[in-house]
Write a protein that holds these residues in place. Sequence first.
Motif, PDB file in Angstrom:
ATOM      1  N   ARG A 264       0.847  -1.193   0.000  1.00 53.09           N
ATOM      2  CA  ARG A 264       0.000   0.000   0.000  1.00 53.09           C
ATOM      3  C   ARG A 264       0.878   1.236   0.000  1.00 53.09           C
ATOM      4  NH1 ARG A 264      -4.599  -0.289   4.520  1.00 53.09           N
ATOM      5  NH2 ARG A 264      -5.400   1.439   3.259  1.00 53.09           N
TER       6      ARG A 264
ATOM      7  N   ALA B  40       3.780   6.692  -4.846  1.00 53.01           N
ATOM      8  CA  ALA B  40       2.716   6.164  -5.709  1.00 53.01           C
ATOM      9  C   ALA B  40       2.956   6.558  -7.161  1.00 53.01           C
ATOM     10  CB  ALA B  40       1.360   6.675  -5.235  1.00 53.01           C
TER      11      ALA B  40
ATOM     12  N   ALA C 260       6.089   4.711  -8.625  1.00 50.03           N
ATOM     13  CA  ALA C 260       5.922   3.265  -8.775  1.00 50.03           C
ATOM     14  C   ALA C 260       5.473   2.893 -10.174  1.00 50.03           C
ATOM     15  CB  ALA C 260       4.920   2.739  -7.752  1.00 50.03           C
ATOM     16  N   THR C 261       4.766   3.796 -10.832  1.00 50.54           N
ATOM     17  CA  THR C 261       4.218   3.494 -12.150  1.00 50.54           C
ATOM     18  C   THR C 261       4.845   4.345 -13.255  1.00 50.54           C
ATOM     19  OG1 THR C 261       2.379   5.011 -11.687  1.00 50.54           O
ATOM     20  CG2 THR C 261       2.021   2.672 -11.241  1.00 50.54           C
TER      21      THR C 261
ATOM     22  N   SER D 235      -7.188   3.101 -11.943  1.00 41.98           N
ATOM     23  CA  SER D 235      -5.889   2.570 -11.551  1.00 41.98           C
ATOM     24  C   SER D 235      -4.879   2.840 -12.659  1.00 41.98           C
ATOM     25  CB  SER D 235      -5.973   1.058 -11.293  1.00 41.98           C
ATOM     26  OG  SER D 235      -6.821   0.776 -10.204  1.00 41.98           O
TER      27      SER D 235
ATOM     28  N   GLU E  11       3.443  -2.851 -12.763  1.00 45.42           N
ATOM     29  CA  GLU E  11       3.278  -2.126 -11.501  1.00 45.42           C
ATOM     30  C   GLU E  11       1.933  -1.406 -11.553  1.00 45.42           C
ATOM     31  OE1 GLU E  11       5.326  -2.147  -8.940  1.00 45.42           O
ATOM     32  OE2 GLU E  11       7.068  -3.141  -9.853  1.00 45.42           O
TER      33      GLU E  11
ATOM     34  N   VAL F 180      -1.066   0.743  -9.347  1.00 45.87           N
ATOM     35  CA  VAL F 180      -1.467   1.493  -8.157  1.00 45.87           C
ATOM     36  C   VAL F 180      -2.896   1.957  -8.349  1.00 45.87           C
ATOM     37  CG1 VAL F 180      -1.072   3.535  -6.744  1.00 45.87           C
ATOM     38  CG2 VAL F 180       0.883   2.245  -7.620  1.00 45.87           C
TER      39      VAL F 180
ATOM     40  N   HIS G 164      -1.104  -1.304  -4.057  1.00 41.66           N
ATOM     41  CA  HIS G 164       0.034  -1.411  -4.968  1.00 41.66           C
ATOM     42  C   HIS G 164       0.319  -2.882  -5.223  1.00 41.66           C
ATOM     43  CE1 HIS G 164       4.610  -0.697  -5.768  1.00 41.66           C
ATOM     44  NE2 HIS G 164       3.951  -0.991  -6.865  1.00 41.66           N
TER      45      HIS G 164
ATOM     46  N   SER H 256       2.527  -5.556  -7.598  1.00 39.49           N
ATOM     47  CA  SER H 256       3.701  -5.660  -8.455  1.00 39.49           C
ATOM     48  C   SER H 256       3.832  -7.094  -8.947  1.00 39.49           C
ATOM     49  CB  SER H 256       4.954  -5.266  -7.669  1.00 39.49           C
ATOM     50  OG  SER H 256       6.111  -5.422  -8.449  1.00 39.49           O
TER      51      SER H 256
END
Length: 414
Positions: free
Chosen positions: A156, A164, A167-168, A190, A213, A215, A221, A223
Amino acid sequence: MLADQDKDPFEERLAAALHETGGGFDTDRTALAARGAVRGRRKRFVRRAAVAGGTASVVLACVGGALVLRPGGTATEAVPSSPTASAEPKPSATAPPATAKQMIGTLKKLLPKGDFSEERGRGTEPTDDLKVAAPYAGLVFDDGHGAAAVEVSVGRVQPGSTEARQATQCPDRVYTPYDACRTSRLADSSVVTVLQRYEYPDRRVDTKLWTAELVTPTGQHISVSEWNAAAEKDKPVTRTDPPLDPAQLTRLAAAKEWRTVADALPEPLPEPELPGSALHARTDLLALLPKGLKVTDKSSDDGDFAYAVVDDGKGRSLVQVNVQTDMLDAAGDLFGSGSETLPDGTRVAVKQGPGDRGHQVMWTVDTLRADGRRVVISAFNAGTQNEPATREAPALTIAQMRTMALDARWWSGS
């Protein structure tokens, strides 16, 4: 990481970092060390393992390949500074705990038909120290076309946070070459990024690593990683590509079952203010570069780490800078014999030698002011760390790098 998943995430990160710097690395140790001070914003190892409520940290710092490990860190490096941020994460009561067996079973159910082996996993149950480690499931999957490692981890993040967002993001090609990368938004808002790259950036072996990935708007989150071998490292390639194509990777990451697992995790801590948030390394680097250099590539964001690829007409040259604070306790490791101390107490160390790949030249000027503020600049005779040399020497001279590193501009916004 299938072979190490029973480790604590912090131990896993440390072991991975030491492995990377010890010779079997897949990203150069100089860039890793410099980027280590970004405190996780360019995470290679913690993307799939977040420590809930932990305060342990490792600060990686180097000059010309000399690695400094600083356990514990300082409050500005790893420990959230506000009372709210330093509190333990709050438990979530929106979903029941998931066991390791359930994590593995869910992964097997969501994969296409095939044979499974080497199953490993961890659930959301608290560990012996009552912390909740990152749940994951990993196994070797064979759909009839070759054994392949597949792994899913769940966490999370704070919605809208830097973590956040990053991450993407597609990675920077200067440090992480890849075949394809695409970010898309799903119907529920998302965000998912599918990356098709190689386990080793220099492709010393043809092990492919494909990841997704994802979120969600609420910070779940997920992966997913897969390889075209039975393990991420030290196993022969068994097939041309990993078993799941980008669409299948996206569907696996978007499965509702993983979101239920994420809801059983503690709420993420508020995002602390990063120590580099008042610094503008990219802006300052571009402003301080000598005249006559053409910038062909550059960092995408500001902060305490930045790079630029420059060309003086004789070939591309990578220049990178890291700006740090509170580094006095590492002075003995960074500035040994041969270093210089200026009248104002600033220490300067210069190193000229082979790059981390051996086929490149790397020049470094490292400076540490009397109050612990550090600026280290490195220049290479190639445009990236993953390609042969494009010129005999870096595009910047040592004198130019020294002038840049000692400039007061680095601290004008702090």
